[in-house]
Design an enzyme around this catalytic site. Sequence first.
Site, short mmCIF file in Angstrom:
data_model
loop_
_atom_site.label_atom_id
_atom_site.label_comp_id
_atom_site.label_asym_id
_atom_site.label_seq_id
_atom_site.Cartn_x
_atom_site.Cartn_y
_atom_site.Cartn_z
CB THR A 143 25.12 8.29 4.91
OG1 THR A 143 24.80 7.15 5.70
CG2 THR A 143 25.53 9.44 5.81
NE ARG B 271 22.13 -3.97 -3.53
CZ ARG B 271 23.35 -3.65 -3.07
NH1 ARG B 271 23.48 -3.00 -1.95
NH2 ARG B 271 24.41 -4.02 -3.73
CD GLU C 96 36.94 19.46 -2.62
OE1 GLU C 96 37.63 18.94 -1.74
OE2 GLU C 96 37.41 20.26 -3.44
CB VAL D 244 40.04 13.97 -0.29
CG1 VAL D 244 41.18 14.16 0.70
CG2 VAL D 244 40.45 13.02 -1.40
N GLY E 71 35.73 14.71 3.42
CA GLY E 71 34.31 15.08 3.52
C GLY E 71 34.01 16.48 3.04
CD GLU F 103 33.97 4.50 3.69
OE1 GLU F 103 33.62 4.13 2.57
OE2 GLU F 103 33.84 5.68 4.07
CG ASP G 66 38.10 6.08 4.28
OD1 ASP G 66 37.40 6.04 3.25
OD2 ASP G 66 38.24 7.10 4.98
CE LYS H 17 38.25 9.72 3.25
NZ LYS H 17 37.80 9.61 4.64
N GLY I 27 29.81 12.32 7.30
CA GLY I 27 28.42 12.63 7.67
C GLY I 27 27.64 13.13 6.48
#
Length: 440
Positions: free
Chosen positions: A16, A48, A132, A135, A137, A193, A204, A208, A305
């Site tokens: 992603t 992979r 950056e 935390v 996004g 995740e 998560d 952060k 995203g």
Amino acid sequence: MNSIQPVNIGLLGIGTVGGGTYTVLTRNAEEIARRAGRPIQVSFIADRDPERARALSGNACRITDDPFAVVADPAVDVVVELIGGYTTARELVMRAIENGKHVVTANKALLALYGNEIFAAAQQKGVIVAFEAAVAGGIPIIKALREGLSANRIEWVAGIINGTTNFILSEMREKGLPFAEVLKEAQRLGYAEADPTFDIEGMDAAHKATLIAAIAFGIPVQFDKAYVEGITKLEALDIQYAGQLGYRIKLLGITRRRQDGVELRVHPVLIPEKRLIANVEGAMNAVLVKGDAVGVTLYHGKGAGAEATASAVIADLIDVARAATTDPDNRVPHLAFQPDQLHDLAILPIEDAETAFYLRLTVDDKAGVLADITRILAGENISIDAMLQKEAEEGKGTTDIILLTHICREKHANAAIGKIEALPSVKGAVTRIRLETLGG
Ligand code: NDP
Ligand code: HSE
């Protein structure tokens, strides 16, 4: 790095965020080079599934399924770690540092657990580890805390810092959808995740919050000391009752400096619904920072995203390129772009501005007036978004009409307003206020 060549990126993981990073780097290549002082190009990708990389990059760069080959490659200047997890990723990052490469990562789990050791190694080796994207996004909260607010004694930071759980809570509240269904959708949209338990159990957000606490208060990263409670025990009933009492329930990461220590906690919280942060919905994140000088500031934007996160990854890459190659006394160009890369784009006159309008007119209360007005607006290609007509006061003979237009050129609005004001049935000047929806 030498200052004429492009900066060569070794990209680990093209899922992603890696995919978003490749796409944005390619799409905005010219603008990015104007800011950084030289091109930033992906020269080597490890994933992979090499076909995944091939599908995006074609033959533009080398591709491997062995990430260790990338961190060992002398031609790679900066390693961008976007595979996630903290076993292989840890080894790769440490190896990259050992090899004298700068590292950019979005991996908050890795840094929350092993940040102290990674930063110490980077310090010793004189390389940058930038994070950056780890935390909130796309929100530049690390830069805000580390640079923009650096005059302040930070008192507390509180935020919606997990997009997946905020998305789940929003969808459950607004659409009454069941938890499992919304989680699946968050996974499909690329917010969650690899193991979504990290999201829903609050880990998560705690990763952060741990990084935020370290940067806000100048303390080592201490994930093991964080209190973590996710949203899995929340019941729909409580979301409803809280709503009836005027509150929204959000999963917050909170860290507060006190006389006797630092609070570091993640858990669901009731927030009065009139607060801005209570109205942050979907995968959006928002972070409130209280500094002793500036007071409370709020940072809001996409917290997850592909491209939103890529935005932060690439900002770090530009910082690395600038730090490593530009005039050390003038690291960030005064006007963001390199001085010889400023364009002479014209500032448009207000007549060419494009905006919607709120128009208020006082008109004679008689048939045909509205038709005249709408005809004039249509003649200037202005369409109406909404209309309100006040009931005429008894004996007054006039009434107010309020119109909201769609977006149009200011000069067309001026022409229409001039014609409307010239109508005998329109009394006095038309009141106009520009309207900006400020949506995405
Ligand atoms: P994805 O799972 O979408 O992408 C990771 C990619 O790396 C996959 O293609 C994966 O392949 C590949 N990969 C994993 N391990 C290896 C390995 N050992 N060798 C080679 N390739 C490997 O994850 P995301 O892009 O979502 O997340 C990446 C990082 O960014 C994580 O640290 C995450 O926490 C962080 N992040 C994510 C955000 C988001 O919105 N998604 C936002 C902010 C940060 P395969 O699928 O076959 O395993
Ligand atoms: N899974 C994370 C979230 C990705 O939902 O916020 C962004 O860090």
